[in-house]
Enzyme design. Structure first.
Site, PDB file in Angstrom:
ATOM      1  N   PRO A   1       0.792  -1.222   0.000  1.00 17.48           N
ATOM      2  CA  PRO A   1       0.000   0.000   0.000  1.00 17.48           C
ATOM      3  C   PRO A   1       0.833   1.285   0.000  1.00 17.48           C
ATOM      4  CG  PRO A   1      -0.045  -1.048   2.144  1.00 17.48           C
ATOM      5  CD  PRO A   1       0.582  -2.026   1.201  1.00 17.48           C
ATOM      6  N   ASN A   2       0.348   2.275  -0.705  1.00 19.89           N
ATOM      7  CA  ASN A   2       0.926   3.622  -0.778  1.00 19.89           C
ATOM      8  C   ASN A   2       2.192   3.696  -1.620  1.00 19.89           C
ATOM      9  OD1 ASN A   2      -0.877   5.176   1.015  1.00 19.89           O
ATOM     10  ND2 ASN A   2      -0.108   3.828   2.620  1.00 19.89           N
TER      11      ASN A   2
ATOM     12  N   ARG B   1       5.761  11.922  -2.588  1.00 25.46           N
ATOM     13  CA  ARG B   1       5.448  12.370  -1.238  1.00 25.46           C
ATOM     14  C   ARG B   1       6.561  11.949  -0.285  1.00 25.46           C
ATOM     15  NH1 ARG B   1      -0.306  11.655  -1.638  1.00 25.46           N
ATOM     16  NH2 ARG B   1      -0.800  12.641  -3.616  1.00 25.46           N
TER      17      ARG B   1
ATOM     18  N   TYR C   1      11.611   8.514   1.949  1.00 23.15           N
ATOM     19  CA  TYR C   1      11.664   7.440   0.962  1.00 23.15           C
ATOM     20  C   TYR C   1      12.500   7.790  -0.278  1.00 23.15           C
ATOM     21  CZ  TYR C   1       7.895   5.664   3.837  1.00 23.15           C
ATOM     22  OH  TYR C   1       7.152   5.215   4.902  1.00 23.15           O
TER      23      TYR C   1
ATOM     24  N   ASN D   1       7.464  -6.011  -1.101  1.00 25.01           N
ATOM     25  CA  ASN D   1       7.631  -4.921  -0.146  1.00 25.01           C
ATOM     26  C   ASN D   1       6.256  -4.726   0.480  1.00 25.01           C
ATOM     27  OD1 ASN D   1       7.750  -2.596   1.289  1.00 25.01           O
ATOM     28  ND2 ASN D   1       8.789  -1.380  -0.288  1.00 25.01           N
TER      29      ASN D   1
ATOM     30  N   ALA E   1       3.146  -0.917   4.768  1.00 26.66           N
ATOM     31  CA  ALA E   1       2.437  -0.855   6.052  1.00 26.66           C
ATOM     32  C   ALA E   1       1.944  -2.222   6.525  1.00 26.66           C
ATOM     33  CB  ALA E   1       1.265   0.103   5.949  1.00 26.66           C
TER      34      ALA E   1
ATOM     35  N   GLU F   1      11.582 -10.471   1.362  1.00 27.31           N
ATOM     36  CA  GLU F   1      10.952  -9.231   1.851  1.00 27.31           C
ATOM     37  C   GLU F   1      11.928  -8.068   1.700  1.00 27.31           C
ATOM     38  OE1 GLU F   1      10.464  -9.463   6.066  1.00 27.31           O
ATOM     39  OE2 GLU F   1       9.429  -7.548   6.254  1.00 27.31           O
TER      40      GLU F   1
ATOM     41  N   HIS G   1      12.527  -3.620   1.998  1.00 28.22           N
ATOM     42  CA  HIS G   1      12.042  -2.317   2.464  1.00 28.22           C
ATOM     43  C   HIS G   1      12.978  -1.223   1.958  1.00 28.22           C
ATOM     44  CE1 HIS G   1       9.069  -4.047   5.105  1.00 28.22           C
ATOM     45  NE2 HIS G   1       9.978  -4.934   5.471  1.00 28.22           N
TER      46      HIS G   1
ATOM     47  N   ARG H   1      13.133   3.641  12.602  1.00 27.34           N
ATOM     48  CA  ARG H   1      11.944   4.488  12.599  1.00 27.34           C
ATOM     49  C   ARG H   1      11.074   4.278  13.845  1.00 27.34           C
ATOM     50  NH1 ARG H   1       9.230   4.248   6.911  1.00 27.34           N
ATOM     51  NH2 ARG H   1       8.138   6.038   7.832  1.00 27.34           N
TER      52      ARG H   1
END
Lengths: 145, 145, 145, 145, 145, 145, 145, 145, 145, 145, 145, 145
Positions: I10-11, I18, I23, I74, I77, I98, I100, I107
Site C-alpha cells: 500500500p501507498n 510524497r 523514501y 515490499n 504498512a 521481503e 524495504h 523508525r
C-alpha cells in the site's frame, strides 16, 4: 470554493440501526445532510464516501491531493489497526482531521490507541454527530491558514 | 443565558511567550478574548480561571454544579497525572469538555494517556486556539441537549 | 488523652452529594460526627481536616509529630498518584492508618495501586463509613502498643 | 444470633512458631480465643477452620450459604493464586471479609495482587491480630445492614 | 463401547444455584443427565466426577489411561492457574476436550488465558450446557479417528 | 427453515493443498459438502462465502440481519487483527459462532489473542473439520433459543 | 552578579529531623548556609524557597525568566510524578540543574524514573549535601557559557 | 543418623510411563531406590512421599521441623504456581533443596519462573535422575554445616 | 526462464511524490524499470503488481504457486499488521523475499516488528531502490538452490 | 596525597572527533588535562585509562583497592549493558563516582537505564566536560568523609 | 581419563576477599584445590581458567571440542548478558554444566534470567563451593552417558 | 579502488563446523574467498577480521574512518547486546552494512531485537552466504553515492 473529502470508515453505514446505546440513533444520511448544510453555509464543497475496505480508503487518500483541500475522516475500527491508512495520511500533503462519534477513551483498552492521531492535524471525539460538524469547521479553519 | 466555566491548567499563563514552536504565538489573553466574543454571540456567559494548582482546579470543579451549566477545561500537564481532577469531573454533575492546543498524540509517549478523557464528554485536540473555540461550541451544544 | 489527626483527601467534601452509587449517601459531616462520638467513647481527641491540595496534606503530615499520636487518612485520588504524601508518611514518625470508603480493588485498574499502602501501618477498605470507624479503632490500638 | 464462618488459609497453623519477625508471636489459638471472646460479646457464633487445601476452602465457602451469615477469611498464600476461591466467594451469596496479618502491600511484588479483594466486601490488612478483630467487627456490621 | 471420563472442576456443583446471570439456571445434574442421554445414544459409557481439589483432578487424569478412551473436562477456575492439571493432560496419553459454559474471552482479563488449551485437543466455549454436549460429540469423534 | 451464513476467512481456499501438517488434508470443498449435508439433515439453509478481503467480510456481516438467522465464521488470520470484523459482529444483531480448524492456543503467541471471541456467542477450536460441524450445530441450537 | 533561584521540593523542610538513615543528619538550614557561602565566594546571589505545593513550584519557575539566570532544583517526590514541573522547566528559558541528596537509582523502582531529568540540563545525585554544592557549581558554569 | 524428607510433587508417579522424550524412562521407584542406596551409604534416613495435592505438600513441610533435618523437593508443576508451598518452605526452619529432572530453563516460558527457588537453599536442575542424587548430596552437606 | 512475482504494498504508488525525505525521490516506475533490466540480464521474467488491498495481496500470493518460482515483496504498512499476508506466505510453497526501502529499524517503534520476516526466507532493508535490486538477486539465488 | 583512578569507557577516545552535536567538541585529552590540573590543585594523584574492553575495565576495578582511594568512571555504552562492571564496582571496596558527558535521560529509552548507578555512590550527568570535573570533586569529597 | 575445562567468569578472582556476606569466605584457590582433589579421585583431568573477558570465554569454549569432554562454567555476571557465550555453548558439541555460588533466584530481578541455562545441560546454584563440586560430579556423570 | 572492512563477530570462526542445521555447511573461509572474488570483480579491496571480543570490534570500527570507505559487519551475538558497537557505528562516519546468515526474525525472541540495525545504513538477513555477498554489493553501492 474549498473542496473537502469526507471519509466514513467500516460499519458506519449501519449507524443508527445497530448498537444505538453506544452510537446513538443518528444515521449516516442525517450526518451527511447536516455536513452538507454546513458546507454550503461556509462555501465549501463536500465529496462523501463510506467504505469497509482499508485499501479503498488508502487509495482515496492517496489520490486526494490536488482534488481536495482537506480530508475529514472517521476511520472507525481502522483507527486502531491500520498503519496503511496512517501512512496514506502522512503522505497526503493536505490537512486531515480525525473525528469519532463516541468517546474512544471511555471504551475498551484497545480503542484508546489511535494509529491515526499522531499523523492527523487534530482530533474531535465524543460528541456524536457534533463531532463531524466541529471537525468540518476545524478542517475549514485549517485550510484558511 | 448559559454559564460556562473555563479552566486553564498549569503553565498556560506562559502561552505565546515560551516554546512557540510547540504551542504557537497565541497568548492566553487572545484565547480568552476570542472565547468571550464567541460566548457573547451565542449568548453564553463565561467565567475564566487559570491555575497551576491541582487542588484549586479540583475545588473549582467541585463547586461548579449549580453555578455553571458546563465546564471547558484544558488540563495541560494534569491531563496525564491527576486522578483528583478526574474524580472531580466524574462527580461534577455537569458536562465537561476537554481541549488541548497541541496534538497530544503526536508528542512524547506519556502525553498519549489522558486520565481525563474517559470521564469527559468529549475531547478536541491539535487545532491550537481553535481547539478552545470548537470546544466551547461543543459545550454549548451539550447544554442544549 | 490520645490525639489523632484525621485527613480527608480531595473531593471528599462532595460525599453523599455526588456519585451516590459508588460512595453511598453518607456525608463527610456524618462520618466526622460518628468518628467524634467513637473518639469520645475511647477517650481520644480528633482534629479533622479536608483538603483538595496535595501540598497541604503533605504539610499537615509533616507537622503532625509531637502534636498527634497517630494519623487516620483517606488519601482518595492521591492514593494512586502522590509520592509526596507517601514520603511525608514515611517520615511522619507516628503510626498512619489508611482508609477507603469503596473497595478500591474492585474498581478501575489504576485504583488498584496504592502508593500509600506500603508506608502505612495498615489499611481498611470497602466498608463505607465503617472503614473510617474501624480505622480509628486500629489507630487507637496502634497507639497503645 | 448471627453465625460467622472463620477460615484460616494455608500455613496459618504455624503462626507464632515460625517467622515471628514478619507475622509476630501471636498464635492461631490466641487469635481464635480473642475472636470468640468478641463474638460472644457481640452475640455472634463462630465456626473456625484452618486448611492448607485450596479445595477444602472452596468447598467450605460453597456450603456456607444458609449455614452462616458471613465469612471472615485470611486466604494467606491463596490470596495471590486462587481463582477457585475467588469464584467461590463470588458465588457465596453472603458477605465475605478478607483480612491479613501483615501489610501485604509492603512485601514482595507478587503479594501486592489479591485475586480475592475484588470480590470480597472489604479488606483489613497490616494490624496483626487486630486485623482479625476489626474484620469480625466489619462482618457483623455488614450482616446488620 | 467407548468409555469417557467427564470432569467438572471447582464450584461447578453450585451451577444453577448461584450467579445465574453468568452461568444460567441449568444445574450440574441436568448437564449430567443430558450428557448420559447423548452418550447412550452414541453408545458411549460415561464416568462423571466433580471436584474442588486440583490434586484430585490431577490424580484422576493420571489414572485415566487404560480405563478411558477420552476425557471431557471443564477445568473451571483451574483453567487459569493449574500447571499441574496441564501437565497431567500432557501426559494423559488419551485425547482431552476442554469445555466452558460461559465465553471466557468475554470476561475478566485473567480468564482469557487458558493454561489448559495448549495441551487439550480442542476447546468449546460459550454455549452453556450445549458446550458440554458439543464437547462430548467432539470427544467421541476424536476417539473414532 | 433456518438460514445460516458461513464465512471462510483469508487463505482458507488453500486448505488441504498447503501446510497439511498444521491444517490437515481436508479441503474447503469437503468441509462445505459436509456442512451442507448436516444443514439438510437439520433443515437449515446455508449460504457459503470465502474471502481474503477484510472489507468484504465486514460488508457481508453488516448485511446479514434479516437475511440470515445466524453466522458461522472462521475468521482465520483476521481473528487476531480485525477490529472492523469485531465491530461488525458486535452490531450484527444475530448470533455469531467462531470456529477454528487448529487449536489456536497451541500455536504462536500472537494467535492466542482473538479479537473476535469476546463478541461471538461462543467458540469451537482444534477439531479440524469437526470444528465447523460442531459450530454449525451450536449455531442451530442458538437460533432455537 | 549572577542570580540563581534555589527550589527545595516537598518534605525537604524535614531534612535532618526524620529518616536520617536515608537522608543524613544535615538540615535544610545547613544546606542553605553552605550554598550561600559558596554563592558569595563565586559572586552569585541566591533566592531560596521550599514548597510542598506542586503549583507553587510551577509558578516560581514560570516567573523565573528575567529575574534569575539559572535554577537549582531538588524536586524531591515531584521528580517522579510532576509533568507540570517538567513543562515549567521546558518553558523556563534559563538553565535548570536537578539535584538529589540520595542516589535515587539505588532506591525503590518508582524512584528510578525522573520526569524532570529529560528537560533539565544535567543532574547530580547521591552525594548528600554535596549534591547541592556541585549542582550550584554546575549552574554557575552553565550561566557562564 | 540424619533424617531427610523427600517430596515428589504432582504427576511424578507417572515418571517413565509417559512423555519419556522429556523426562526419560526412569521411574519414580528407580529414583527412590537409588536415593535410598546413597542415603544408606551416607548414613542418612529417608522418608519419601509423592503427592498431587498442594495442601498435602504444604502440610508435610509444616510438620517437618523436629522430625527431619532437611527436605529434598521436586515441586514439579507447583514450582511455578504455589505461593503456599513457598510460604511453607520459608517457614520450614530446616534447609530445603529444590530439584528438577529436566532443564526447566530450556522449556516453555512459564516454566522459567520458580516461586520456590528464592526461598530454597539451592537448586539442581536438568540432570534427570542425577538431579535427585546431587540434590541429596547437597542436602546432606547443608545439614553438616 | 525463471518467473518472479513482484508485489508493491500500500501507498507505494506514491513513491517519489510524497515524503521524499524518508523514501527518496525514486518513483515506482523507476524501480520497476531497473528491476526489469536486471531481470532481463539474469534471464528472469517479472510480473509486477501494486495494491493497497490486503486481500488482493493475499490472493495474489495464494495463486502464485505453479505460476511463479519466487516472490519479491515490499509489504509496506502491512509488514506490521497483516497476519493474513503472513499466512499466505507461510503457505506459498515458493521462496519469498521481503524488501524495504527505508531502514525500518531506525523508525517508529511499531515499525520495528515485522509479522512477515519470520516466514520470509530473508529480508533486505534500508538501501532505497537498491533494496529491491538486492532482493531480486537474492530471490534468483534462492530459486537456483 | 589521594590517589584516584579515572576510567573512560568504550569509544570515548573518539570524543571531539565524531558526533560533536551530541558530545561536543571537547577531546579526551582536554578532559584529562583539566582533570589533572584540578587534581593537582586539590593535591590528588590521577591514573587515567581508556578502554573499549569490558573485561579490562572489570579487571582494573578489581585491582583498584589498596592502590586507589576512589574511582571516577564514565562507563559510556557499558552503563546500560554490563553486569560485570556493576559487580566489580559492588565489590570495589572504595567509593565510585559515575559521570556522563550528555544527559542520558534525554536520549534513547535504552540509555535511561543505568546498571551502574545503583552501585555507584552518586552520579553526575549532562554537563559535558564539567561532569568529569564535578565528579572528581565529588570523589575527593567522598574520600575525605 | 576424562578431561574437563573449568571456566570462572568475571570478578571470581576476588572471591573470599570482597562481599563475603553474599559469596562467603571461600577463595577461588580453595575451590580449585577441592575441584582438583575430587577430579583426581574420579580420575578426571581439569584445566582451570578465570577470565573477566567475554571474548576469551567465548574463544575457550569454541576451542574446547576435541580437547575436553565437558565444560564446567560459572559465567558470573555474563550469565545475564552474554548471548555470545550462549552461542558458544550451543555450538560447543560437548556437555556444559552451569554453576553459581549464590542462589541467583534470591537476588536482584535481573539476576533471575540466565541466558546460559537454556543451552546448558543443567544447572546447580546456591550451595557455595559445593555448587562447583556437585557440578563437577554432574559433568562426569554426563560424560559417562 | 574502494577499501572495505569486513568484520565477523563472535563464534563465526566455527561456521560450517557446528550447528550446521541453523547456519549451514559453509565455512568462514569460503565466505571470505567469495567476498574477495566479488571485491576483485568490483575493484574493491577488503580487509577481513574475525573477533570474539566486543572491545576489539569497537576499536576496529573506531579506527576505520580514513582507512576504509565502508564497513560490512555480521555482529552475530553482539547484535542483540552491544551498545558499545552501536555507539562505534553511530560515530563511524562511513556507511555500515549489517548482515546475518540466518533469518534472525524466525528464531528466539531475544534475537529479534537488533541494537545495531537502527544505526546501520541497512540490513541483509536470512540468505546464508549470499547475505554477505549482497551486503558487499550494498556497501559498494553506498560508497558510490
Amino acid at each position: 470554493m474549498k473542496r473537502i473529502l469526507v471519509i466514513h470508515g467500516p460499519n458506519l453505514n449501519l449507524l443508527g440501526k445497530r448498537e444505538v446505546d453506544i452510537y446513538g440513533k443518528v444515521t449516516i444520511d442525517e450526518i451527511n445532510r447536516d455536513l452538507k448544510k454546513m458546507a454550503k453555509a461556509k462555501r465549501a464543497a463536500l465529496t462523501i464516501i463510506q467504505s469497509d475496505h482499508e485499501g479503498e480508503i488508502v487509495g482515496a487518500i492517496g489520490k486526494a491531493k490536488g482534488r481536495y483541500d482537506a480530508i475529514l475522516i472517521n476511520p472507525a475500527a481502522y483507527t486502531h489497526t491500520s498503519v496503511a491508512i496512517r501512512d496514506a495520511i502522512s503522505a497526503a500533503g493536505i490537512p486531515v482531521v480525525e473525528v469519532h462519534l463516541s468517546n474512544i477513551y471511555a471504551r475498551e483498552d484497545f480503542r484508546r490507541t489511535s494509529l491515526i492521531a499522531p499523523v492527523a492535524k487534530g482530533q474531535v471525539s465524543g460528541f456524536g454527530k457534533a463531532s463531524y460538524l466541529l471537525g468540518l469547521e476545524a478542517a475549514i479553519t485549517l485550510i484558511k491558514k
